[in-house]
Design a protein around this motif. Structure first.
Motif, short mmCIF file in Angstrom:
data_model
loop_
_atom_site.label_atom_id
_atom_site.label_comp_id
_atom_site.label_asym_id
_atom_site.label_seq_id
_atom_site.Cartn_x
_atom_site.Cartn_y
_atom_site.Cartn_z
N CYS A 58 14.72 18.20 -38.52
CA CYS A 58 12.99 18.65 -38.47
C CYS A 58 12.45 17.52 -39.41
CB CYS A 58 12.73 19.89 -38.90
SG CYS A 58 13.50 21.38 -37.94
N VAL A 59 11.08 17.33 -38.96
CA VAL A 59 10.37 16.43 -39.68
C VAL A 59 9.20 17.07 -40.38
CG1 VAL A 59 9.18 14.22 -39.63
CG2 VAL A 59 10.80 14.58 -37.98
N GLY A 60 8.96 16.99 -41.57
CA GLY A 60 7.75 17.52 -42.33
C GLY A 60 6.72 16.37 -42.49
N LEU A 61 5.44 16.79 -42.13
CA LEU A 61 4.42 16.09 -42.68
C LEU A 61 4.41 14.67 -41.79
CD1 LEU A 61 4.63 16.13 -46.46
CD2 LEU A 61 3.06 17.51 -45.10
N ASN A 62 4.32 15.05 -40.38
CA ASN A 62 4.35 13.94 -39.59
C ASN A 62 2.91 13.98 -38.63
OD1 ASN A 62 5.60 11.65 -38.62
ND2 ASN A 62 6.29 12.55 -36.78
N TYR A 63 2.08 14.81 -39.00
CA TYR A 63 0.81 14.29 -38.45
C TYR A 63 -0.16 14.30 -39.72
CZ TYR A 63 1.65 16.57 -33.63
OH TYR A 63 2.35 16.64 -32.53
N LEU A 110 6.29 19.40 -30.93
CA LEU A 110 7.08 18.74 -29.87
C LEU A 110 8.50 18.51 -30.32
CD1 LEU A 110 7.14 17.19 -27.26
CD2 LEU A 110 6.86 14.99 -28.50
N ALA A 111 9.65 18.74 -29.68
CA ALA A 111 11.20 18.47 -30.04
C ALA A 111 11.73 17.69 -28.83
CB ALA A 111 11.82 19.85 -30.06
N VAL A 112 12.59 16.91 -29.47
CA VAL A 112 13.29 15.73 -28.70
C VAL A 112 14.79 16.49 -28.52
CG1 VAL A 112 14.23 13.48 -28.67
CG2 VAL A 112 12.11 14.00 -29.64
N VAL A 113 15.26 16.57 -27.47
CA VAL A 113 16.60 16.80 -27.18
C VAL A 113 17.70 15.69 -26.82
CG1 VAL A 113 18.40 18.25 -25.78
CG2 VAL A 113 16.12 19.02 -26.02
N ILE A 114 18.61 15.14 -27.77
CA ILE A 114 19.38 14.29 -27.54
C ILE A 114 20.37 14.18 -26.45
CG2 ILE A 114 21.09 12.92 -28.89
CD1 ILE A 114 18.33 12.46 -29.90
N LYS A 115 20.73 13.08 -25.69
CA LYS A 115 21.34 13.16 -24.44
C LYS A 115 22.81 12.89 -24.89
CE LYS A 115 21.66 10.96 -19.94
NZ LYS A 115 21.07 9.72 -19.07
N ASP A 116 23.10 12.14 -25.77
CA ASP A 116 24.72 11.63 -26.02
C ASP A 116 24.89 11.40 -27.45
OD1 ASP A 116 23.30 9.41 -26.12
OD2 ASP A 116 24.23 8.44 -24.41
N THR A 134 10.93 19.34 -25.43
CA THR A 134 10.73 20.79 -25.16
C THR A 134 9.75 21.17 -26.24
OG1 THR A 134 11.86 23.01 -24.98
CG2 THR A 134 12.53 21.51 -26.79
N CYS A 135 9.48 22.43 -26.10
CA CYS A 135 8.50 23.09 -27.07
C CYS A 135 9.49 23.67 -28.39
CB CYS A 135 7.72 24.48 -26.74
SG CYS A 135 6.72 23.73 -25.28
N PHE A 136 8.93 23.76 -29.44
CA PHE A 136 9.51 24.14 -30.79
C PHE A 136 8.61 24.84 -31.52
CE2 PHE A 136 11.94 23.68 -34.72
CZ PHE A 136 13.00 24.20 -34.52
N ASN A 137 8.95 25.97 -32.32
CA ASN A 137 8.26 26.67 -33.18
C ASN A 137 9.00 26.51 -34.72
OD1 ASN A 137 6.75 28.36 -34.90
ND2 ASN A 137 6.47 29.84 -33.41
N PRO A 214 25.22 15.31 -28.52
CA PRO A 214 24.63 15.77 -27.19
C PRO A 214 23.96 17.12 -27.49
CG PRO A 214 26.76 14.93 -26.54
CD PRO A 214 26.72 14.73 -28.21
N GLY A 215 22.55 17.25 -27.16
CA GLY A 215 22.14 18.70 -27.32
C GLY A 215 21.40 18.93 -28.65
N ASP A 216 21.66 18.17 -29.73
CA ASP A 216 20.88 18.20 -30.82
C ASP A 216 19.39 18.17 -30.69
OD1 ASP A 216 23.27 18.52 -32.40
OD2 ASP A 216 23.30 16.40 -33.22
N VAL A 217 18.72 18.72 -31.57
CA VAL A 217 17.35 18.70 -31.52
C VAL A 217 16.60 18.27 -32.47
CG1 VAL A 217 15.20 20.55 -31.27
CG2 VAL A 217 17.40 20.89 -29.99
N ILE A 218 15.83 17.38 -32.37
CA ILE A 218 14.62 16.85 -33.45
C ILE A 218 13.33 17.37 -33.17
CG2 ILE A 218 13.70 14.58 -34.37
CD1 ILE A 218 16.13 13.23 -33.32
#
Length: 253
Positions: A58-63, A110-116, A134-137, A214-218
């Protein structure tokens, strides 16, 4: 393409969502797969979290507006923390309000799903290693975050990482409207064009620290308007071109 992970008759499968039907997938969505003619009506399945990440970065303070809201300086580099995979829940599942906290906040992201599997990727090669978005809370026990002075406990309770409902491929993540609705009232309302660090910057930066699987979420950070949820509330993250992630807040057993 909208990829989903769903349960039907006790079996969990992957599929492609097309309007009101799901076409079952054979194979591995992170490698090779085919879309079959086996179809289920959307109303007859239960959606699960769309993948099983080994970790959630996760990323803090990115807006910019959120940094101002939290009275923090704009960071020179991404501020990172990790949520455990045990925090994951999917659409319609319950966020459990922990007994040791008195303030649990929503954070639409907003979340990113890693492919490989990737390591040390430069920004101009990032897109080819992203499966989708994908959406993330980023659910947060705000009082514990302030008390501890670091974020692990506040961010890591079971059920504190809802994401879904789909992984959407082939979209541009740089200009998407993002909202948080609490009991159908808009509480956060922004656009990913307000990100301090772009998706490409984040993935590259993180990959130079740790291997991404693969499948990690950012989770890319939240805009201004964060606030508390209470037991009984309905909370929804809505992102343009992706969909709506809806969850409910409940007491633990």
């Amino acid at each position: 393409m909208k990829l989903v992970r769903f349960q039907k008759d006790g079996k969990i499968s992957y599929g492609v969502l097309e309007e009101n039907i799901i076409k079952v997938i054979n194979g591995d969505i992170f490698d090779e797969f085919t879309v079959t003619d086996n179809i289920y009506p959307f109303t007859e399945v239960t959606l699960k979290a769309p993948c099983n990440p080994s970790k959630i970065v996760c990323v803090g303070l990115n807006y910019r507006d959120h940094a101002k809201e939290m009275k923090d300086r704009i960071p020179e580099e991404p501020v990172l923390f990790i949520k455990p995979s045990t925090a994951v829940i999917g659409p319609k599942e319950s966020i459990i309000y922990p007994k040791m906290s008195n303030q649990v906040d929503y954070e639409a992201e907003l979340a990113v799903v890693i492919k490989d599997k990737i390591k040390d990727i430069e920004e101009d090669h990032v897109k080819e290693h992203i499966l989708g978005y994908t959406c993330f809370n980023d659910v947060t026990a705000r009082d514990l975050q302030k008390k501890d002075g670091q974020w692990t406990r506040a961010k890591s309770f079971d059920t504190f990482a809802p994401f879904g409902p789909t992984i959407v491929t082939d979209i541009d993540p740089s200009n998407l409207n993002i909202q948080l609705l609490l009991n159908d009232q808009i509480k956060q309302n922004s656009n990913t064009n307000q990100l301090i660090f772009s998706v490409e910057k984040l993935v590259s930066f993180i990959s130079k620290i740790m291997t991404l699987n693969p499948g990690d979420v950012i989770a890319t950070g939240t805009p201004s308007g964060v606030g508390p949820m209470n037991v009984g509330d309905k909370v929804a993250v809505k992102i343009e071109k992706i969909g709506i992630l809806e969850n409910y807040v409940s007491n633990g057993i």
